[in-house]
Design a protein around this motif. Structure first.
Motif, mmCIF file in Angstrom:
data_model
loop_
_atom_site.group_PDB
_atom_site.id
_atom_site.type_symbol
_atom_site.label_atom_id
_atom_site.label_comp_id
_atom_site.label_asym_id
_atom_site.label_seq_id
_atom_site.Cartn_x
_atom_site.Cartn_y
_atom_site.Cartn_z
ATOM 1 N N ARG A 1 4.022 18.359 -8.462
ATOM 2 C CA ARG A 1 3.471 17.430 -9.638
ATOM 3 C C ARG A 1 4.274 15.946 -9.428
ATOM 4 N N TYR A 2 4.478 15.742 -8.122
ATOM 5 C CA TYR A 2 5.392 14.476 -7.652
ATOM 6 C C TYR A 2 5.053 14.023 -6.420
ATOM 7 N N VAL A 3 4.975 12.578 -6.242
ATOM 8 C CA VAL A 3 4.839 11.995 -5.050
ATOM 9 C C VAL A 3 5.910 11.114 -4.764
ATOM 10 N N THR A 4 6.738 11.279 -3.723
ATOM 11 C CA THR A 4 8.080 10.522 -3.413
ATOM 12 C C THR A 4 7.937 9.184 -3.441
ATOM 13 N N SER A 5 9.040 8.502 -3.593
ATOM 14 C CA SER A 5 8.952 6.897 -3.451
ATOM 15 C C SER A 5 8.573 6.663 -1.890
ATOM 16 N N GLY B 1 4.654 19.787 0.219
ATOM 17 C CA GLY B 1 3.722 20.717 0.585
ATOM 18 C C GLY B 1 3.379 21.524 -0.461
ATOM 19 N N SER B 2 4.152 21.814 -1.433
ATOM 20 C CA SER B 2 3.754 22.495 -2.581
ATOM 21 C C SER B 2 2.656 21.791 -3.305
ATOM 22 N N ALA B 3 2.559 20.670 -3.340
ATOM 23 C CA ALA B 3 1.435 19.995 -3.992
ATOM 24 C C ALA B 3 0.084 20.176 -3.511
ATOM 25 N N ARG B 4 -0.434 21.140 -3.650
ATOM 26 C CA ARG B 4 -1.576 21.594 -2.848
ATOM 27 C C ARG B 4 -2.830 20.922 -3.304
ATOM 28 N N HIS B 5 -2.946 20.727 -4.768
ATOM 29 C CA HIS B 5 -4.091 20.005 -5.225
ATOM 30 C C HIS B 5 -3.945 18.314 -4.639
ATOM 31 N N GLY B 6 -2.852 17.858 -4.546
ATOM 32 C CA GLY B 6 -2.862 16.626 -3.983
ATOM 33 C C GLY B 6 -3.202 16.335 -2.515
ATOM 34 N N ILE B 7 -2.833 17.435 -1.880
ATOM 35 C CA ILE B 7 -2.877 17.338 -0.092
ATOM 36 C C ILE B 7 -4.637 17.684 -0.274
ATOM 37 N N GLU C 1 -2.241 19.644 -11.163
ATOM 38 C CA GLU C 1 -3.469 19.589 -11.346
ATOM 39 C C GLU C 1 -3.847 17.935 -11.615
ATOM 40 N N ASP C 2 -2.890 17.224 -12.024
ATOM 41 C CA ASP C 2 -2.920 15.907 -12.277
ATOM 42 C C ASP C 2 -2.759 14.923 -11.227
ATOM 43 N N VAL C 3 -2.112 15.493 -9.805
ATOM 44 C CA VAL C 3 -1.724 14.775 -8.938
ATOM 45 C C VAL C 3 -3.325 14.072 -8.008
ATOM 46 N N PRO C 4 -4.093 14.899 -8.083
ATOM 47 C CA PRO C 4 -5.446 14.273 -7.319
ATOM 48 C C PRO C 4 -5.755 12.941 -8.161
ATOM 49 N N ALA C 5 -5.703 12.924 -9.453
ATOM 50 C CA ALA C 5 -6.245 11.774 -10.099
ATOM 51 C C ALA C 5 -5.268 10.731 -10.067
ATOM 52 N N GLY D 1 0.929 -1.207 0.114
ATOM 53 C CA GLY D 1 0.077 0.068 -0.078
ATOM 54 C C GLY D 1 0.686 1.230 -0.060
ATOM 55 N N ALA D 2 2.017 1.162 -0.340
ATOM 56 C CA ALA D 2 2.831 2.235 -0.446
ATOM 57 C C ALA D 2 2.704 2.938 -1.807
ATOM 58 N N ALA D 3 2.342 4.197 -2.024
ATOM 59 C CA ALA D 3 2.500 4.816 -3.246
ATOM 60 C C ALA D 3 3.580 5.627 -3.515
ATOM 61 N N GLY D 4 4.012 5.390 -4.866
ATOM 62 C CA GLY D 4 5.100 6.338 -5.292
ATOM 63 C C GLY D 4 6.296 5.626 -5.328
ATOM 64 N N PRO D 5 7.253 6.029 -6.372
ATOM 65 C CA PRO D 5 7.170 7.186 -6.878
ATOM 66 C C PRO D 5 6.212 7.512 -7.853
ATOM 67 N N ALA D 6 5.715 8.892 -8.031
ATOM 68 C CA ALA D 6 4.644 9.063 -9.269
ATOM 69 C C ALA D 6 4.956 10.256 -9.658
ATOM 70 N N ALA D 7 4.774 10.774 -10.850
ATOM 71 C CA ALA D 7 5.131 11.938 -11.510
ATOM 72 C C ALA D 7 3.883 12.242 -12.544
#
Length: 409
Positions: A399-403, A366-372, A339-343, A328-334
């Motif tokens: 626009r990134y999710v770390t590993s 913290g800058s990924a406000r859409h995803g947060i 605006e694509d991070v929530p999807a 259940g660990a997500a990432g990395p993801a780019a």
């Protein structure tokens, strides 16, 4: 010629307040310079005329100087065309004693060091958690097999940047760093609690910088609650660029709960990653997010048991990529844009639910406000706060999710 000698120590000095005040030294001299004045990087903060016991003015004065972290600076003034020494200040810096680091040797790590270096990580990290009053527990998203595989990978591909410190054959500290194009990343730096504050971490950090040049950006992801380590990184000019927030949440039948009134977010279509086909696409997405290409890291992730990589598509157009572990660990993801991070996160939740995973673990900047916003609306809980430190700004992390399950970016 009248002169004074003052030995200065750091703010924890036991010298009388009349001599040391924080990062200042107070000097008595009979030849005070004219204010304002500077001596190299020294700066006169105050010049106060001294008085005799009966209240009459003295020929001398007390000079208060702010000064830097080096020894032997002479304070002078010009008189009749000559520079005359009025004081000599010696700074007594706090250095590790020779005995403190006695018997410590350093060497490059080998494949056989993988498990022992991870034990150092566990002991050091648990000590930080205990001192911060946080719960110490195992991380299900970080299976031992993957940790060991990561260390084997670093020995093969970044061997000159994987160092251990030993005392009498026992590993007491380790540092792992990777270098991708012009970005150096410190993946791990840990020293056993009993061996900390001896300069071992600093020496390991220096040695792990093999291959670093003038144009190389130094980066690290670190726990915000570890001021000792963060102070060390900042001394190497790695300063805060962003926060790294960890979220954990329970998935329901639809792949994630949605807060009342929250806008629905659709998920992407997915296609399993094929490195022989998708190299150019991954390079483009990486350069647009983390700021560098890293095909060797994708080789690592593609070979991790239980970790699946996917291209994220919308109407046939690739919008990003996503790795998801069976824990259940997500990432990395780019993604192409923030605006694509929530999807992308909604897709991770959907895929996790389809694989029978009950919980999702995510780390985002913290800058990924859409995803947060999506994570908060979906009922995820904030479980950790970290920092990204760098010597210069690197990438577009909104626009990134770390590993989520290893020490790579």
């Amino acid at each position: 010629m009248p002169s004074s000698v003052v030995t200065f120590t750091k703010p924890n000095s036991r010298r009388p307040p009349s001599q040391v005040k924080g990062s200042m030294a107070v000097i008595f001299t009979t030849l005070p310079p004219t204010r304002p004045c500077r001596f190299g990087s020294w700066r006169l903060q105050q010049c106060r005329r001294a008085t005799l016991a009966d209240g009459r003015p003295s020929r001398g004065a007390f000079l208060t100087f702010l000064f830097p972290d080096h020894d032997g600076t002479r304070v002078t003034r010009s008189s009749a065309g000559r520079r005359r020494t009025i004081a000599h200040v010696r700074m007594a810096r706090r250095r590790p004693s020779r005995s403190a680091a006695a018997g410590i040797t350093y060497r490059l790590a080998t494949i056989e060091d993988a498990e022992e270096t991870f034990q150092v990580v566990h002991e050091a990290a648990d000590d930080v958690l205990r001192r911060a009053g946080r719960r110490v527990s195992g991380d299900a998203a970080l299976p031992l097999a993957r940790v060991i595989r990561f260390r084997h990978f670093c020995v093969r591909h970044d061997g000159g940047r994987f160092w251990v410190a030993e005392q009498e054959g026992r590993i007491v500290g380790a540092a792992i760093a990777i270098l991708r194009e012009r970005v150096w990343y410190l993946a791990a730096l840990h020293v056993l609690p009993a061996f900390q504050s001896r300069g071992i971490g600093t020496e390991l950090l220096r040695r792990s910088m093999a291959g670093v040049g003038r144009e190389t950006a130094l980066t690290v992801l670190t726990d915000a609650l570890n001021p000792v380590s963060n102070s060390l990184y900042m001394r190497f000019r790695m300063l805060p660029q962003d926060t790294i927030l960890t979220f954990d949440g329970t998935l329901d039948g639809s792949g994630g709960r949605r807060a009342p009134g929250a806008s629905p977010v659709g998920s992407f279509d997915v296609q399993r990653l094929d490195l022989s086909r998708d190299r150019a696409t991954l390079d483009r997405l990486d350069r647009g997010s983390v700021g560098f290409s890293r095909p060797v890291d994708h080789d690592f992730w593609a070979g991790v048991p239980g970790l699946e990589g996917h291209l994220l598509e919308d109407a046939g157009t690739v919008r990003g990529y996503l790795y998801l572990s069976d824990a259940g660990a997500a990432g990395p993801a780019a993604a192409l844009g923030s605006e694509d991070v929530p999807a992308a996160l909604a897709t991770a939740a959907r895929l996790a639910r389809e694989r029978g995973v009950a919980n999702l673990h995510v780390r985002v900047a913290g800058s990924a406000r859409h995803g947060i916003s999506w994570l908060v609306d979906a009922g995820f809980q904030l479980t950790g706060i970290g920092l990204m430190l760098s010597t210069r700004r690197v990438g577009l992390l909104d626009r990134y999710v770390t590993s989520g399950a290893d020490a790579l970016y």
